[in-house]
Design a protein around this motif. Structure first.
Motif, PDB file in Angstrom:
ATOM      1  N   UNK A 208       0.847  -1.184   0.000  1.00 43.16           N
ATOM      2  CA  UNK A 208       0.000   0.000   0.000  1.00 43.16           C
ATOM      3  C   UNK A 208       0.890   1.243   0.000  1.00 43.16           C
ATOM      4  N   UNK A 209       0.492   2.253  -0.780  1.00 38.97           N
ATOM      5  CA  UNK A 209       1.309   3.475  -0.832  1.00 38.97           C
ATOM      6  C   UNK A 209       2.182   3.511  -2.066  1.00 38.97           C
ATOM      7  N   UNK A 210       2.463   2.347  -2.659  1.00 34.75           N
ATOM      8  CA  UNK A 210       3.279   2.321  -3.877  1.00 34.75           C
ATOM      9  C   UNK A 210       2.471   2.840  -5.068  1.00 34.75           C
ATOM     10  N   UNK A 211       3.147   3.534  -5.966  1.00 34.19           N
ATOM     11  CA  UNK A 211       2.492   4.053  -7.170  1.00 34.19           C
ATOM     12  C   UNK A 211       2.007   2.907  -8.055  1.00 34.19           C
ATOM     13  N   UNK A 212       2.811   1.838  -8.133  1.00 35.13           N
ATOM     14  CA  UNK A 212       2.449   0.658  -8.921  1.00 35.13           C
ATOM     15  C   UNK A 212       1.146   0.066  -8.384  1.00 35.13           C
ATOM     16  N   UNK A 213       1.068  -0.043  -7.062  1.00 38.23           N
ATOM     17  CA  UNK A 213      -0.127  -0.579  -6.410  1.00 38.23           C
ATOM     18  C   UNK A 213      -1.352   0.272  -6.728  1.00 38.23           C
ATOM     19  N   UNK A 214      -1.226   1.597  -6.644  1.00 35.96           N
ATOM     20  CA  UNK A 214      -2.423   2.412  -6.900  1.00 35.96           C
ATOM     21  C   UNK A 214      -2.825   2.352  -8.367  1.00 35.96           C
TER      22      UNK A 214
END
Ligand code: PGA
Length: 221
Positions: A115-121
């Motif tokens: 959570x918090x990663x750009x890839x994740x969002x």
């Protein structure tokens, strides 16, 4: 200051790269360094929270990241496309299938960044846009770990193309042909708005803007 602006491009540039950018930033700095041998670098690689703090406190000249942070006065220069896709081991049941509907991902075990990663969002936005609710998902804290898990046959990972260029080439991972992928975002260089321009900083910004995209094609762009 005008005197500084017209000066020679020399000194040390403090650069911070978001984790995913570590796969291409050295390639860009190597080329830039050949043109400006009097400029040195201090390069750090950090997660989003740390990059945000470094920018906010002006402890760096510039940051390279995909999704820019909110709430800071920043100069933002987009310089290259940022493709992201689903990958898996070559013997995965979805490997080699054409035009996989995103809904098919609901039956898979997904491997996600923290959570918090750009890839994740970017992944969450994609799944939301296609109404996919993944049933099984495992969270892992780095691109490298996700690649190793996907290669080990654990599931389907969602990653930036820059992170898996070598594994695609060696055949240890395959890109899944999921409809509406790659998701294409952009890479940005960010400078705090209060940061005084220096010849070295402006030279790097000009270089990224003029040639960043082309240079990155060699590393999965
Ligand atoms: P990430 O970075 O390493 O946090 O996923 C990519 C981004 O900045 O969008």
């Amino acid at each position: 200051e005008m005197k500084a602006m017209s000066g020679v491009a020399a000194g040390t540039l403090d650069v911070v790269a978001i984790t995913t950018a570590e796969y291409f930033v050295p390639h860009l700095l190597a080329e830039f360094g050949r043109r400006y041998p009097d400029i040195g670098f201090r390069l750090t690689v950090n997660n989003r929270e740390a990059v945000y703090e470094q920018l906010r406190e002006q402890r760096v000249d510039l940051a390279i990241m995909g999704t820019p942070p909110r709430g800071l006065p920043l100069r933002r220069i987009p310089f290259a496309p940022h493709p992201l896709s689903f990958v898996a081991a070559p013997d995965h049941p979805l490997a080699g299938r054409r035009h996989i509907p995103p809904a098919a991902l609901a039956g898979e075990r997904l491997l996600l960044r923290e959570r918090g990663s750009g890839t994740r969002s970017n992944l969450e936005r994609f799944l939301r846009a296609h109404g996919v609710k993944a049933l099984r998902a495992d969270e892992m804290g780095s691109n490298e770990t996700l690649k190793q898990a996907a290669m080990a046959g654990m599931g389907v990972a969602f990653l930036s193309h820059h992170t898996f260029a070598m594994e695609l080439e060696s055949g240890r991972l395959v890109r899944l042909d999921v409809q509406d992928t790659p998701v294409v975002r952009e890479w940005n260089v960010l400078v705090h708005a209060d940061r005084p321009p220096t010849p070295a900083l402006e030279a790097l910004l000009d270089f990224l803007q003029a040639e960043g995209a082309e240079r990155m094609r060699a590393v999965g762009g």
